[in-house]
Structure formats: structure tokens, C-alpha cells
Scaffold this active site. Structure first.
Site, short mmCIF file in Angstrom:
data_model
loop_
_atom_site.label_atom_id
_atom_site.label_comp_id
_atom_site.label_asym_id
_atom_site.label_seq_id
_atom_site.Cartn_x
_atom_site.Cartn_y
_atom_site.Cartn_z
N GLY A 1 0.90 -1.10 0.08
CA GLY A 1 -0.14 -0.07 -0.19
C GLY A 1 0.66 1.22 -0.06
O GLY A 1 1.88 1.12 0.26
N GLN B 1 3.00 10.03 1.48
CA GLN B 1 4.23 9.35 1.71
C GLN B 1 5.11 9.97 0.63
O GLN B 1 6.43 9.71 0.61
CB GLN B 1 4.14 7.81 1.67
CG GLN B 1 3.43 7.30 2.85
CD GLN B 1 3.46 5.93 3.09
OE1 GLN B 1 2.66 5.48 2.08
NE2 GLN B 1 4.34 5.34 3.73
N CYS C 1 6.31 0.17 7.89
CA CYS C 1 5.89 1.23 7.20
C CYS C 1 7.13 1.85 6.64
O CYS C 1 8.08 1.83 7.10
CB CYS C 1 5.17 2.37 8.40
SG CYS C 1 4.77 3.83 7.59
N LEU C 2 6.98 2.24 5.21
CA LEU C 2 8.05 2.90 4.42
C LEU C 2 8.41 4.21 5.13
O LEU C 2 9.44 4.52 4.93
CB LEU C 2 7.35 3.20 3.17
CG LEU C 2 6.87 1.81 2.38
CD1 LEU C 2 6.46 2.01 1.01
CD2 LEU C 2 7.84 0.69 2.61
N HIS D 1 -4.39 1.35 7.52
CA HIS D 1 -2.90 1.96 7.58
C HIS D 1 -2.90 3.18 6.61
O HIS D 1 -2.19 4.38 7.17
CB HIS D 1 -2.10 0.82 7.16
CG HIS D 1 -0.51 1.18 7.27
ND1 HIS D 1 0.21 0.81 8.50
CD2 HIS D 1 0.37 2.08 6.54
CE1 HIS D 1 1.58 1.32 8.16
NE2 HIS D 1 1.61 2.15 7.06
N GLU D 2 -3.13 3.30 5.38
CA GLU D 2 -3.21 4.12 4.48
C GLU D 2 -3.84 5.37 4.69
O GLU D 2 -3.42 6.45 4.57
CB GLU D 2 -3.29 3.85 3.12
CG GLU D 2 -2.45 2.30 2.56
CD GLU D 2 -0.99 2.35 2.84
OE1 GLU D 2 -0.37 1.60 2.96
OE2 GLU D 2 -0.62 3.64 2.60
N HIS E 1 -2.35 7.45 6.89
CA HIS E 1 -1.35 8.45 6.26
C HIS E 1 -1.77 9.73 5.88
O HIS E 1 -1.34 10.78 5.95
CB HIS E 1 -0.52 7.53 5.27
CG HIS E 1 0.68 6.67 5.67
ND1 HIS E 1 1.70 7.24 6.28
CD2 HIS E 1 0.86 5.63 5.53
CE1 HIS E 1 2.43 6.31 6.55
NE2 HIS E 1 2.08 5.03 6.26
O1 K2U Z 1 2.23 2.74 3.95
C1 K2U Z 1 3.04 2.17 4.06
O2 K2U Z 1 4.11 2.46 4.78
C2 K2U Z 1 3.37 0.89 3.16
C3 K2U Z 1 3.25 -0.17 3.86
C4 K2U Z 1 1.69 -0.75 4.02
C5 K2U Z 1 1.37 -1.71 5.16
C6 K2U Z 1 1.91 -1.97 6.37
C7 K2U Z 1 1.50 -2.99 7.35
C8 K2U Z 1 0.41 -3.70 7.05
C9 K2U Z 1 -0.37 -3.28 6.11
C10 K2U Z 1 0.04 -2.19 4.94
C11 K2U Z 1 4.17 -1.12 3.41
O3 K2U Z 1 3.44 -2.00 2.18
S1 K2U Z 1 4.82 -2.31 4.73
C12 K2U Z 1 5.35 -3.53 3.84
C13 K2U Z 1 4.37 -4.85 3.98
C14 K2U Z 1 4.30 -6.03 2.94
C15 K2U Z 1 3.48 -6.90 2.93
C16 K2U Z 1 2.67 -6.96 4.21
C17 K2U Z 1 2.64 -6.04 5.38
C18 K2U Z 1 3.65 -4.93 5.10
ZN ZN Z 2 2.75 3.34 6.28
#
Ligand code: K2U
Ligand code: ZN
Length: 144
Positions: free
Chosen positions: A23, A28, A68-69, A110-111, A114
Site C-alpha cells: 500500500g 508518503q 511502514c515505509l 494503515h493508508e 497516512h
Molecule cells: O504505507 C506504508 O508504509 C506501506 C506499508 C503498508 C502496510 C503496512 C503494514 C500492514 C499493511 C500495509 C508497506 O506495504 S509495509 C510492507 C508490507 C508488506 C507486506 C505486508 C505488510 C507490510
Molecule cells: Zn505506512
């Protein structure tokens, strides 16, 4: 849908797939528009675009390990609703509603956080947040 917004969505999805992540919110990539892109499919070919997303309903509860990125290297368990109903516009400007559960529901929450300037660590206890701030400070010192 202006060409600029179409380009933004293109860039966001490329950034998300390259991370790799499931996501990404416009905030971001320093674009302050209410847009998120999500793809929780195993084959990474089911991109969902949510413009002006609004959570209409939340139900249930589940805990998930989240990363989280925007806060690299931090992984903590976060409690969220496990079913959500979200309304948004798609790339053609049409308003739609979906009911999501599981990882898609977690990612949508989560998004949307943000978009409201919130990162997942804010759902954690103050003690954990203090530890994380100290860890991030140490990380920054080491990389300088
Ligand atoms: O928004 C972001 O930082 C992107 C995250 C989104 C996310 C984090 C935790 C749980 C759900 C979504 C990145 O995609 S983190 C990488 C990731 C990859 C697979 C599963 C969970 C998180
Ligand atoms: Zn995030």
C-alpha cells in the site's frame, strides 16, 4: 481525472511495487492529495485506487505485525478493525463502496491514517513510542 493525477497514481503504484509494499498513500511521496493505492494480491496485479477514501464502518478487531515505509526498520503489533466499509472515487471519478476484511482492511486503515498525517506507531503504547523514538534517533546518528 487530470493527466497529472493519472501520472501521480502511476508513480505511486511503481513506488509501492518497488518498495516492495502492499500500500502507499500520496502523503508518503510528499503529495498532499487524498489518494491511496493498494495491492494485497499474491501476484501483484490487482491494483486498487482510492481517491478521497472515507471509512463508513469498522467492525471486529485483529492484531497484525505492521511495518511502514515512513518508519523503516520498525515492526510492531497493531490492533485494528478486521472488517471495514470504505467509500471512495476510482480513477474514472466514479464513487464506489467496498467491504474489506483481513489484510486489505488493515492496509486500508494503515493508508487512510497516512492521509490524516498519522503513522502506525501512534497506535502503540507511549512506552513503546518512546523506545521507538530512541531507536530511530540512534539509527539517524549511525547513518550520519
Ligand atoms: O504505507 C506504508 O508504509 C506501506 C506499508 C503498508 C502496510 C503496512 C503494514 C500492514 C499493511 C500495509 C508497506 O506495504 S509495509 C510492507 C508490507 C508488506 C507486506 C505486508 C505488510 C507490510
Ligand atoms: Zn505506512
Amino acid at each position: 481525472m487530470t493527466p497529472a493525477t493519472r501520472k501521480l497514481i502511476q508513480d505511486m503504484s511503481e513506488t509501492m511495487y518497488a518498495a516492495p509494499g502492499i500500500g502507499l498513500a500520496a502523503t508518503q511521496v510528499d503529495v498532499h492529495e487524498q489518494i491511496i493505492v493498494i495491492d494485497v494480491s499474491e501476484t501483484h496485479d490487482d491494483l486498487k485506487v482510492f481517491i478521497n477514501p472515507v471509512l463508513l464502518q469498522k467492525a471486529g478487531e485483529e492484531e497484525n505485525e505492521e511495518g511502514c515505509l515512513s518508519v523503516p526498520g520498525i515492526y510492531e503489533t497493531v490492533r485494528r478493525a478486521d472488517r471495514v466499509t470504505v467509500q471512495a472515487q476510482n480513477e474514472n471519478g466514479e464513487t464506489f463502496q467496498i467491504e474489506a476484511e483481513g489484510l486489505l482492511a488493515v492496509c486500508i486503515q494503515h493508508e487512510i491514517d497516512h492521509l490524516h498525517g498519522k503513522v502506525f506507531v501512534e497506535h502503540l503504547s507511549h512506552l513503546k513510542q518512546t523506545r521507538i523514538r530512541a531507536k530511530l534517533k540512534k539509527q539517524r546518528r549511525e547513518t550520519l
